[in-house]
Structure formats: C-alpha cells, structure tokens
Design a protein around this motif. Structure first.
Motif, short mmCIF file in Angstrom:
data_model
loop_
_atom_site.label_atom_id
_atom_site.label_comp_id
_atom_site.label_asym_id
_atom_site.label_seq_id
_atom_site.Cartn_x
_atom_site.Cartn_y
_atom_site.Cartn_z
N LEU A 259 0.92 -1.22 -0.07
CA LEU A 259 -0.10 0.14 0.13
C LEU A 259 0.64 1.22 0.06
N ASP A 260 2.10 1.07 -0.27
CA ASP A 260 3.25 2.28 -0.03
C ASP A 260 3.03 2.93 1.12
N LEU A 261 2.90 2.58 2.23
CA LEU A 261 2.77 3.26 3.48
C LEU A 261 3.95 3.35 4.44
N LYS A 262 4.20 4.17 5.12
CA LYS A 262 5.23 4.48 6.09
C LYS A 262 4.74 4.30 7.55
N LEU A 263 4.85 3.28 8.19
CA LEU A 263 4.48 2.84 9.76
C LEU A 263 5.09 4.05 10.57
N VAL A 264 4.26 4.85 11.18
CA VAL A 264 4.98 5.93 12.04
C VAL A 264 4.58 5.80 13.56
N LYS A 265 3.42 4.87 13.85
CA LYS A 265 3.14 4.69 15.31
C LYS A 265 2.29 3.44 15.23
N ALA A 266 2.72 2.72 16.41
CA ALA A 266 2.11 1.38 16.88
C ALA A 266 1.52 1.51 18.24
N VAL A 267 0.18 1.21 18.21
CA VAL A 267 -0.49 1.58 19.49
C VAL A 267 -1.03 0.02 20.16
N ASP A 268 -0.63 -0.19 21.34
CA ASP A 268 -1.37 -1.29 22.34
C ASP A 268 -2.51 -0.56 22.97
N THR A 269 -3.78 -1.35 22.96
CA THR A 269 -4.69 -0.50 23.89
C THR A 269 -4.59 -1.07 25.14
N LEU B 211 4.66 -4.65 18.97
CA LEU B 211 5.24 -3.36 19.09
C LEU B 211 6.93 -3.51 18.82
N GLY B 212 7.39 -3.98 19.71
CA GLY B 212 8.98 -4.19 19.89
C GLY B 212 9.58 -4.46 18.32
N GLU B 213 8.91 -5.41 17.75
CA GLU B 213 9.44 -5.94 16.25
C GLU B 213 9.00 -4.99 15.46
N HIS C 248 11.08 1.38 12.82
CA HIS C 248 11.47 2.66 13.30
C HIS C 248 10.38 3.60 13.92
N CYS C 249 9.19 2.77 14.00
CA CYS C 249 7.77 3.52 14.40
C CYS C 249 8.00 4.07 15.98
N VAL C 250 7.03 4.86 16.30
CA VAL C 250 7.04 5.37 17.61
C VAL C 250 6.03 4.32 18.30
N THR C 251 6.29 3.64 19.43
CA THR C 251 5.39 2.77 20.19
C THR C 251 4.64 3.59 21.18
N ILE C 252 3.23 3.23 21.40
CA ILE C 252 2.47 4.14 22.41
C ILE C 252 1.69 3.17 23.11
N MET C 253 1.52 3.39 24.29
CA MET C 253 0.63 2.87 25.22
C MET C 253 0.14 3.94 26.51
N GLY C 254 -0.63 3.57 27.15
CA GLY C 254 -1.33 4.50 28.01
C GLY C 254 -0.25 4.85 29.43
N GLU C 255 -0.73 5.85 30.12
CA GLU C 255 0.47 6.00 31.02
C GLU C 255 0.33 5.22 32.30
N GLN C 256 -0.84 4.24 32.42
CA GLN C 256 -0.68 3.35 33.40
C GLN C 256 0.19 2.20 33.06
N SER C 257 0.61 1.85 32.05
CA SER C 257 0.99 0.65 31.22
C SER C 257 2.29 0.30 32.10
N MET D 175 6.08 6.79 23.66
CA MET D 175 4.99 7.80 24.08
C MET D 175 4.00 7.09 24.79
N ARG D 176 3.70 7.60 25.88
CA ARG D 176 2.65 7.27 26.88
C ARG D 176 1.61 8.42 26.55
N VAL D 177 0.15 8.03 26.53
CA VAL D 177 -0.92 8.98 26.64
C VAL D 177 -1.81 8.96 27.78
N ALA D 178 -2.48 9.79 27.85
CA ALA D 178 -3.77 10.01 28.74
C ALA D 178 -4.82 10.22 28.39
#
Length: 346
Positions: free
Chosen positions: A46-56, A66-68, A74-83, A90-93
């Motif tokens: 699909l000619d896409l550049k993965l920039v973020k990977a999120v676990d709910t 995420l790690g792989e 070289h994407c940014v990995t994201i989870m909630g701040e309580q993880s 990046m941790r989100v709230a």
C-alpha cells in the motif's frame, strides 16, 4: 482513508491499520508479533510508512508486535500512561490525541479489563480494545481489572457515544467483525443490567480459566523497550544527571524529538532545539537541519525524548547517516524530571 482489519486466528486478535492516503503515514493498533511479516508486506503493497504502533492495553493472550515493528520500521510505540510495560516511546492519557498525517485518534481511558485499558475514537468508529467486545465485555479478574471500573468505562463513556458509532474491538471469538454502539446497547447480554452491583455480580461469576500463555505473554509484553544499556556501553548515552550538568555547555546541542503536544503538556528543556522524531531522516541528510547545524558548529548533538526510545533510535539513525558525534539522554524527560532537572512550562 485506508482501513484494514487484520486477524490472528490463534489468539482471536484484531489489529487495525490506518492511513489517510496511499504513500502516506500509517498507524497500527494492537499488532501481534507472529503477524509482523504480514503487516510489513501490506505496508509495502500500500506504499505506507508506519510511524506509530499502539497497544490498547497490556495483552495477556498474545505477545505484542510493538517491539518488532519498532525495530523494523523505527515507528513510535504508544501505550497508556498506566502501562506496566518497561519502556514505550510515548505514553498517552485521557483527552490526548494520537496524530498521524491526515488522521487523529482521540484517547479515552477506559479501565476495567485491565488498569491500563484505553479506547481510541476516530470519527465514526471507536477501537475499544478488550473493554467492550461484540456482544460481550472483557474479563475483569486479573491485571488489576475491576468490574466496577469497567461498568463506568462502558456505561458512562463508550455508550454515551452516538449510537451509529462503529465498534471495532481487539478480540472476537465468534467471527463478528464490527458492531455499533446502538447494537451493543440493545443486544449485548452483559449490558442488560440494571445497576453497577448487578454488573459486578455478573462478572464475578464468569469463572473463566486464565489465558493459556498468560504466564509467558504478560512478562514478555512488559519488556518491549530498546536496550538503552548498549548505547551507554558505546559511550553514546548520557544519564539524566550528566545531561543536567551539560546545560549551557557550548559544545553540546540538546535536540528535543517529542511532538508539540508532548512539549506543551510536559514542558521543554532550556536551550533545546526542536526536531520532531518523524522528520529525523530528513534532518540528518546532507543539507538537513541537524546535519548543517552539526557541521557549522561542531557541537555534539544530544537527543532526548519522553523515555529514551526515540532518542536511542535517533542515535542509530545518525550513525547510519554518517554523523558520529551524537548521544542521547537515557530515560528521556521522565528520567530528567526524576533527577530534578530544570523544565520550562507554559
């Protein structure tokens, strides 16, 4: 918009690939490690550049991808701040927004299945993780789960969304792929309760066995961080204390890789240059900002981010680009604040 729902039949996990256009940036939700080859193939097709990977949330039935994906793309990995995961980039709230080119996901803290469970709202659809399933709800009997918290997350947050909002969960075991908030209100048997106490009793009587691989999967998913110790052994890492002591030195240039929203929320470091991580490749190329600054001043570039993940990847990217005089602050802004370093806010 490009939208793909991908399925792992072993764990019954749905992953979601999102992008606004072909050739643009992409985001993936709840990736499974065994499917990373498939994700990468689809990104190429699909000619896409993965920039973020999120676990709910911290999964108990499969090892996260995420790690792989971070190592491969070289994407940014994201989870909630309580993880409890050791390091994510990046941790989100609740109330935050996860952005990629052309798309934004509103972050909703929806605990109950686990204490780090989040949902992500994007226009006409909501990705509910394991909080709200199709004709079911996520179990609440481990990983600091709470039927009371889940009742609040579902009845006072998710079910307040417009009834036509499409529901895309992280799991399904019956073959259903999508529902709506209205459907779940009417037909989800676990939501036909008259009170929070009735819901707590219902969830307390499920008597479900633990996921088969839980004792292996949960510890693995808590350790997805880059090995920042390796950079320290190579002399490419400063501790937060060393970073604080370097403030004002004419031979050091601090470079902040975080996004504008993170800087506004958590503050900035005095004298730091802002070069967002997604643009790092361009900045390090011949004629790029960081390469030109390094060449003109001879200063050592010291990258930092929120927790040290992006900055560690930036050091590797700089080395690949032939820029050797770089380092990063181990543990990022999180470690900096814990060490009492100065932060500018407002």
């Amino acid at each position: 918009m490009i939208f793909r729902q991908l399925f792992d039949s072993v764990s019954g996990t749905y992953s979601y690939l999102l992008a606004s256009r072909a050739g643009g940036e992409a985001l993936i939700l709840d990736p499974v490690i065994e499917k990373v080859d498939r994700y990468c193939q689809l990104l190429r097709e699909l000619d896409l550049k993965l920039v973020k990977a999120v676990d709910t949330h911290l999964h108990a039935d499969h090892i996260t991808g995420l790690g792989e994906l971070r190592d491969r793309t070289h994407c940014v990995t994201i989870m909630g701040e309580q993880s409890k995961a050791d390091v994510v980039a990046m941790r989100v709230a609740d109330g935050d927004r996860v952005m990629i080119e052309g798309l934004g996901l509103d972050v909703m803290y929806t605990p109950g299945h686990t204490d780090d469970s989040y949902s992500y709202l994007m226009g006409d659809r909501v990705f509910t993780g394991d909080t709200l399933l199709i004709r079911g709800t996520g179990r609440t009997d481990f990983q600091n789960g709470s039927a009371r918290a889940q009742y609040d997350s579902i009845f006072n947050r998710l079910l307040k969304l417009p009834e036509e909002t499409m529901v895309f969960p992280a799991h399904d075991y019956k073959g259903d792929t999508v529902s709506t908030i209205g459907e779940e209100k009417r037909y989800n048997p676990r939501l036909q309760v008259r009170s929070v106490d009735e819901y707590i009793e219902l969830m307390g009587n499920l008597n479900l066995p633990n996921p088969k691989l839980m004792d292996v999967v949960v510890p693995a998913n808590m350790h997805v961080g880059l090995h920042q110790d390796d950079l320290a052994k190579q002399g490419l890492s400063l501790s937060a204390r060393e970073g604080i002591e370097s403030l004002g030195r004419p031979d050091i240039l601090l470079v902040d890789l975080r996004e504008n929203s993170e800087r506004a929320k958590h503050g900035v470091l005095p004298g730091a240059l802002h070069a967002p991580y997604p643009t790092i490749g361009e900045s390090l190329k011949s004629g790029g900002m960081l390469r030109e600054v390094a060449a003109a001043t001879g200063r050592r570039i010291v990258f930092f981010c929120a927790f040290g993940e992006r900055s560690a990847m930036a050091v590797a990217a700089a080395k690949d680009a032939g820029l050797a005089n770089t380092a990063h602050i181990a543990g990022g802004m999180d470690a900096w604040k814990k060490a009492g370093g100065p932060v500018l806010t407002g």
